[in-house]
Design an enzyme around this catalytic site. Structure first.
Site, PDB file in Angstrom:
ATOM      1  N   GLU A 162       0.849  -1.202   0.000  1.00  0.00           N
ATOM      2  CA  GLU A 162       0.000   0.000   0.000  1.00  0.00           C
ATOM      3  C   GLU A 162       0.879   1.243   0.000  1.00  0.00           C
ATOM      4  O   GLU A 162       1.490   1.585   1.009  1.00  0.00           O
ATOM      5  CB  GLU A 162      -0.909  -0.006   1.243  1.00  0.00           C
ATOM      6  CG  GLU A 162      -1.768   1.246   1.345  1.00  0.00           C
ATOM      7  CD  GLU A 162      -2.487   1.379   2.686  1.00  0.00           C
ATOM      8  OE1 GLU A 162      -2.722   0.355   3.376  1.00  0.00           O
ATOM      9  OE2 GLU A 162      -2.812   2.523   3.056  1.00  0.00           O
ATOM     10  N   ARG A 204       0.334  10.374  -0.203  1.00  0.00           N
ATOM     11  CA  ARG A 204       0.622  11.466   0.738  1.00  0.00           C
ATOM     12  C   ARG A 204       1.788  12.322   0.287  1.00  0.00           C
ATOM     13  O   ARG A 204       2.132  13.288   0.965  1.00  0.00           O
ATOM     14  CB  ARG A 204       0.973  10.906   2.119  1.00  0.00           C
ATOM     15  CG  ARG A 204      -0.177  10.233   2.762  1.00  0.00           C
ATOM     16  CD  ARG A 204       0.151   9.782   4.154  1.00  0.00           C
ATOM     17  NE  ARG A 204      -0.779   8.749   4.524  1.00  0.00           N
ATOM     18  CZ  ARG A 204      -0.720   8.044   5.631  1.00  0.00           C
ATOM     19  NH1 ARG A 204       0.239   8.266   6.501  1.00  0.00           N
ATOM     20  NH2 ARG A 204      -1.607   7.123   5.877  1.00  0.00           N
ATOM     21  N   THR A 252      -4.529   6.018   1.433  1.00  0.00           N
ATOM     22  CA  THR A 252      -4.946   7.401   1.630  1.00  0.00           C
ATOM     23  C   THR A 252      -5.785   7.902   0.448  1.00  0.00           C
ATOM     24  O   THR A 252      -5.688   9.065   0.040  1.00  0.00           O
ATOM     25  CB  THR A 252      -3.731   8.343   1.887  1.00  0.00           C
ATOM     26  OG1 THR A 252      -2.756   7.659   2.682  1.00  0.00           O
ATOM     27  CG2 THR A 252      -4.149   9.585   2.649  1.00  0.00           C
ATOM     28  N   LYS A 300     -11.076  -1.748   6.518  1.00  0.00           N
ATOM     29  CA  LYS A 300      -9.920  -1.368   7.330  1.00  0.00           C
ATOM     30  C   LYS A 300     -10.452  -0.714   8.605  1.00  0.00           C
ATOM     31  O   LYS A 300     -11.304   0.180   8.526  1.00  0.00           O
ATOM     32  CB  LYS A 300      -9.063  -0.388   6.521  1.00  0.00           C
ATOM     33  CG  LYS A 300      -8.068   0.437   7.312  1.00  0.00           C
ATOM     34  CD  LYS A 300      -7.214   1.288   6.400  1.00  0.00           C
ATOM     35  CE  LYS A 300      -6.493   2.379   7.166  1.00  0.00           C
ATOM     36  NZ  LYS A 300      -5.429   3.028   6.390  1.00  0.00           N
TER      37      LYS A 300
END
Ligand code: 3PG
Length: 214
Positions: free
Chosen positions: A47, A51, A75, A135
């Site tokens: 993952e 960001r 994100t 999640k």
């Protein structure tokens, strides 16, 4: 575990290894060696968080040059993020929260999504939209293993990937829960190791993470 990459499901993403590394990359030159180091340690679902301004370029590089890895975007906070992630070659998406717009975009893109949830209402909204592998974020801050035990009653059909505050020390407690398939964490790719190009250390951390079990 073997994965049919052409029909990757959220459950495939969760089942491949006990830990999904949450990765922050600041330099595109680090992407490929870091991905290879993780794969060498048995961690294949990666993952890469959206960001940094090189995140999409890093996803693209890993998708092209490390076929043994399955790179996803973390994100993901908007439909535009999901579209950019898919275009860069992401094979799955992870979001820190859930919105209908993100759920719809990932569905339309055929991008398996692990939506972030921290409350019962968020679980219900994600379930209404067809998402049952979620999640739990931020896991430790939002209630830790006790929260997951409480959810196992009313949400017994949901599987979770707790992320946020998970460490090698507490991962086993999460992984022992019947509604937890894997955990997520940033400890496999420490910023100092990535900056120093210490790929051996990252492989070692991946090897240890791949062996984690309840
Ligand atoms: C994050 O979004 O940064 C992840 O949840 C990782 O959290 P961690 O650094 O506590 O593993």
């Amino acid at each position: 575990m073997a994965v049919n990459d052409d029909e990757l499901t959220p459950l495939d993403v969760m089942r491949n290894a006990p830990v999904i590394p949450v990765i922050v990359l600041n330099d595109v030159a680090h992407a490929v060696p870091m991905a290879r180091a993780l794969v060498a340690g048995g961690i294949r679902m990666l993952e890469v968080t959206l960001r940094t301004n090189v995140a999409l370029a890093c996803i693209e590089a890993i998708a092209k040059e490390v076929p043994e890895a399955v790179v996803g975007a973390g994100t993901v906070r908007s439909a535009a993020d999901a579209q950019a992630a898919a275009l860069a070659g992401s094979r799955f998406a992870v979001s820190p929260g859930y919105t209908r717009a993100v759920g719809k975009a990932c569905h339309e893109l055929g991008l398996p999504l692990l939506p972030g949830v921290a409350t019962g209402s968020e679980i219900m909204m994600a379930q209404e939209d067809g998402y049952t592998e979620l999640k739990f974020f931020p896991a430790m801050q939002a209630g830790g293993p006790a929260m997951l035990k409480a959810w196992s009653g009313p949400f017994g059909d949901v599987k979770f990937c707790p992320t946020g505050g998970v460490t090698p020390a507490n991962a086993k407690e999460f992984l022992a829960l019947p509604n937890v398939v894997c955990v997520g964490g940033s400890w496999l790719t420490p910023a100092d190791a990535v900056a120093a190009g210490d790929w051996t250390r990252i492989t070692q951390l991946a090897l240890e993470a791949a062996k984690l079990s309840a």
